[in-house]
Write a protein that holds these residues in place. Structure first.
Motif, PDB file in Angstrom:
ATOM      1  N   VAL A  87       0.923  -1.164  -0.039  1.00  0.00           N
ATOM      2  CA  VAL A  87       0.002   0.070  -0.173  1.00  0.00           C
ATOM      3  C   VAL A  87       1.019   1.412  -0.104  1.00  0.00           C
ATOM      4  O   VAL A  87       1.922   1.109   0.451  1.00  0.00           O
ATOM      5  CB  VAL A  87      -0.788  -0.136   1.243  1.00  0.00           C
ATOM      6  CG1 VAL A  87      -1.916  -1.199   1.284  1.00  0.00           C
ATOM      7  CG2 VAL A  87      -0.207   0.050   2.511  1.00  0.00           C
ATOM      8  N   PRO A  88       0.530   2.333  -0.616  1.00  0.00           N
ATOM      9  CA  PRO A  88       1.343   3.501  -0.638  1.00  0.00           C
ATOM     10  C   PRO A  88       1.677   4.116   0.958  1.00  0.00           C
ATOM     11  O   PRO A  88       0.512   3.914   1.812  1.00  0.00           O
ATOM     12  CB  PRO A  88       0.395   4.626  -1.277  1.00  0.00           C
ATOM     13  CG  PRO A  88      -0.461   4.087  -2.011  1.00  0.00           C
ATOM     14  CD  PRO A  88      -0.842   2.592  -1.281  1.00  0.00           C
ATOM     15  N   VAL A  89       2.936   4.467   1.048  1.00  0.00           N
ATOM     16  CA  VAL A  89       3.243   4.929   2.337  1.00  0.00           C
ATOM     17  C   VAL A  89       3.834   6.326   1.839  1.00  0.00           C
ATOM     18  O   VAL A  89       4.514   6.685   0.830  1.00  0.00           O
ATOM     19  CB  VAL A  89       4.141   4.214   3.096  1.00  0.00           C
ATOM     20  CG1 VAL A  89       3.340   2.758   3.708  1.00  0.00           C
ATOM     21  CG2 VAL A  89       5.470   3.632   2.500  1.00  0.00           C
ATOM     22  N   SER A  90       3.886   7.332   2.889  1.00  0.00           N
ATOM     23  CA  SER A  90       4.787   8.589   2.779  1.00  0.00           C
ATOM     24  C   SER A  90       5.826   8.667   3.940  1.00  0.00           C
ATOM     25  O   SER A  90       5.879   7.824   4.918  1.00  0.00           O
ATOM     26  CB  SER A  90       3.700   9.601   3.185  1.00  0.00           C
ATOM     27  OG  SER A  90       3.361   9.593   4.343  1.00  0.00           O
ATOM     28  N   VAL A  91       6.815   9.478   3.497  1.00  0.00           N
ATOM     29  CA  VAL A  91       7.890   9.462   4.648  1.00  0.00           C
ATOM     30  C   VAL A  91       7.397  10.325   5.769  1.00  0.00           C
ATOM     31  O   VAL A  91       7.759   9.867   7.174  1.00  0.00           O
ATOM     32  CB  VAL A  91       9.053  10.383   3.793  1.00  0.00           C
ATOM     33  CG1 VAL A  91      10.029  10.916   5.001  1.00  0.00           C
ATOM     34  CG2 VAL A  91       9.628   9.655   2.772  1.00  0.00           C
ATOM     35  N   PRO A  92       6.429  11.356   5.884  1.00  0.00           N
ATOM     36  CA  PRO A  92       6.031  11.706   7.211  1.00  0.00           C
ATOM     37  C   PRO A  92       5.369  10.669   8.027  1.00  0.00           C
ATOM     38  O   PRO A  92       5.415  10.482   9.195  1.00  0.00           O
ATOM     39  CB  PRO A  92       5.047  12.685   6.739  1.00  0.00           C
ATOM     40  CG  PRO A  92       5.450  13.407   5.287  1.00  0.00           C
ATOM     41  CD  PRO A  92       5.983  12.183   4.631  1.00  0.00           C
ATOM     42  N   GLU A  93       4.433   9.751   7.415  1.00  0.00           N
ATOM     43  CA  GLU A  93       3.863   8.599   8.012  1.00  0.00           C
ATOM     44  C   GLU A  93       4.936   7.752   8.591  1.00  0.00           C
ATOM     45  O   GLU A  93       4.849   7.197   9.843  1.00  0.00           O
ATOM     46  CB  GLU A  93       3.210   7.761   7.130  1.00  0.00           C
ATOM     47  CG  GLU A  93       2.210   6.562   7.840  1.00  0.00           C
ATOM     48  CD  GLU A  93       1.738   5.783   6.576  1.00  0.00           C
ATOM     49  OE1 GLU A  93       1.287   4.638   6.840  1.00  0.00           O
ATOM     50  OE2 GLU A  93       1.551   6.197   5.505  1.00  0.00           O
TER      51      GLU A  93
END
Length: 307
Positions: A205-211
Motif C-alpha cells: 500500500v502507498p506510504v509516505s515519509v511523514p507517516e
C-alpha cells in the motif's frame, strides 16, 4: 584456527548433504553452505545476523554500495535490508565455505545491559553492514555451536550460553557500537527498525515519509537522513525492493503470472512493474522467472538461507 573451523563446517555439511548446497542446522538461525562453482547473483532480504567465510570470498550489494569479505572475515548485519549477494571465489579445488547465524536481540540486549563498560565509544559506522576480521573467540564459539548442532538436546541446553558468548565478543569487538545500537531502546537504528517493520507489513500500500517518520518518532528530515545512512537507500526505494522481491517469490515459487503478482504487491501499472522488475533483476518478468524456475531448488534454498 580458521582451517580447523573450515574443516568442521565441511564435516558437518558432509553429514547432511552430498556435494554443494545449504544446511539448516538444529541450532536456531545457523546455516552452513558450500559451493564449488560461482552462482548467479541472488536478490534476497538480509536479517540481522553474523555471516562468516572460512574459504573463498563473497560480495554483497546494497543499492549502490558494495561490500566484499573473504576467508577469515565476517559480515555483521545490524539492519533488515534487501541485497544482491554473490560468491566471488569458488572452485572444485577450493569451494566457497561459509556460515550465517541470526543475531538474537533478546540475548544481545541482556548482555549489553550487564556489561560494566559500554561497547567501544569510537565513531560508529552508520551503515548497517560492517566487515570485521574473525577473532579467536568468535571462531571458538562457532566451533562449539557446530559440535552441538547434531544433538538436539544439547542445542536446547547449550545454545543460549554459547549465543551469549558470541554476543559478548561481538559487543566488545570492532562492531560493538553498531550491534549495541541495534538493540538499545530509542537508538536511531531501533527507530529505523520500527519503520522497516511498518514497511514490511504494509509494502503493498502507498506510504509516505511523514507517516514512517511519525511511526519512528522522528522528524521527516531526520528520519530520511538516518534511514538512508543505515540502509543506503530511501524509504520509497526500500519499499520498491520489498515489492519486487515478493513479486518474484510469487512468480517463481507459486507460479503466479506477472500481472497477478504486480497487483498483489501494490502496482497499479503493469508496464511500470515490468520496467522496474527488469531494472532490478536484469530481465523482464517472464524471461527472468523462466530462468529462475529452471534452477528453482537452488534459488529457493538461497532465498530461505538469506545469506
Amino acid at each position: 584456527m580458521l582451517s580447523e573451523l573450515n574443516d568442521t563446517i565441511n564435516r558437518t555439511l558432509d553429514a547432511q548433504i552430498t556435494g554443494d548446497g545449504f544446511c539448516l542446522t538444529a541450532v536456531p538461525g545457523l546455516t552452513l553452505m558450500r559451493f564449488s562453482e560461482l552462482l548467479a547473483p541472488q536478490h534476497m532480504q538480509y536479517q540481522p545476523k553474523l555471516c562468516l567465510v572460512t574459504q573463498g570470498a563473497k560480495q554483497v550489494m546494497v543499492a549502490d554500495r558494495v561490500v566484499t569479505y573473504g576467508a577469515g572475515q565476517s559480515l555483521v548485519v545490524t539492519v533488515e535490508v534487501p541485497v544482491v549477494s554473490q560468491a566471488l571465489e569458488a572452485s572444485r579445488d577450493a569451494p566457497f565455505v561459509g556460515a550465517s547465524l541470526s543475531l538474537d536481540p533478546a540475548i544481545l540486549l541482556d548482555v549489553v545491559t550487564r556489561m560494566n563498560t559500554p561497547p567501544s565509544s569510537q565513531p560508529a559506522e552508520a551503515f548497517g553492514l560492517m566487515v570485521t576480521d574473525l577473532d579467536a573467540q568468535i571462531m571458538a564459539s562457532f566451533q562449539r555451536l557446530l559440535e552441538v548442532s547434531g544433538q538436539p538436546q544439547a542445542v536446547d541446553i547449550l545454545y543460549p550460553a554459547i549465543m551469549r558468548e558470541i554476543s559478548y565478543w561481538l559487543l566488545t569487538g570492532p562492531a560493538g557500537h553498531n550491534v549495541a545500537r541495534m538493540v538499545l531502546p530509542e537508538g536511531q537504528p531501533q527507530r529505523i527498525a520500527r519503520a522497516i517493520a511498518h514497511l514490511r507489513e504494509n509494502f503493498d500500500v502507498p506510504v509516505s515519509v511523514p507517516e514512517l517518520a511519525s511511526a519512528s518518532g522522528m522528524s521527516p528530515s531526520s528520519f530520511h537522513q538516518h534511514f538512508k545512512a543505515l540502509t543506503s537507500m530511501t524509504p520509497l526505494q526500500y519499499q520498491k525492493n520489498l515489492r519486487l522481491l515478493e513479486a518474484r517469490r510469487l512468480m517463481v515459487a507459486h507460479g503466479e503470472k506477472a500481472g497477478v503478482a504486480a497487483i498483489a504487491v501494490g502496482y497499479e501499472s503493469a508496464s511500470q512493474f515490468s520496467r522496474e522488475y527488469a531494472r532490478m533483476f536484469g530481465a523482464p518478468p517472464r524471461r527472468e522467472t523462466q530462468r529462475a524456475k529452471a534452477d528453482h531448488s537452488r534459488t529457493a534454498a538461497q532465498m530461505e538461507a538469506s545469506f
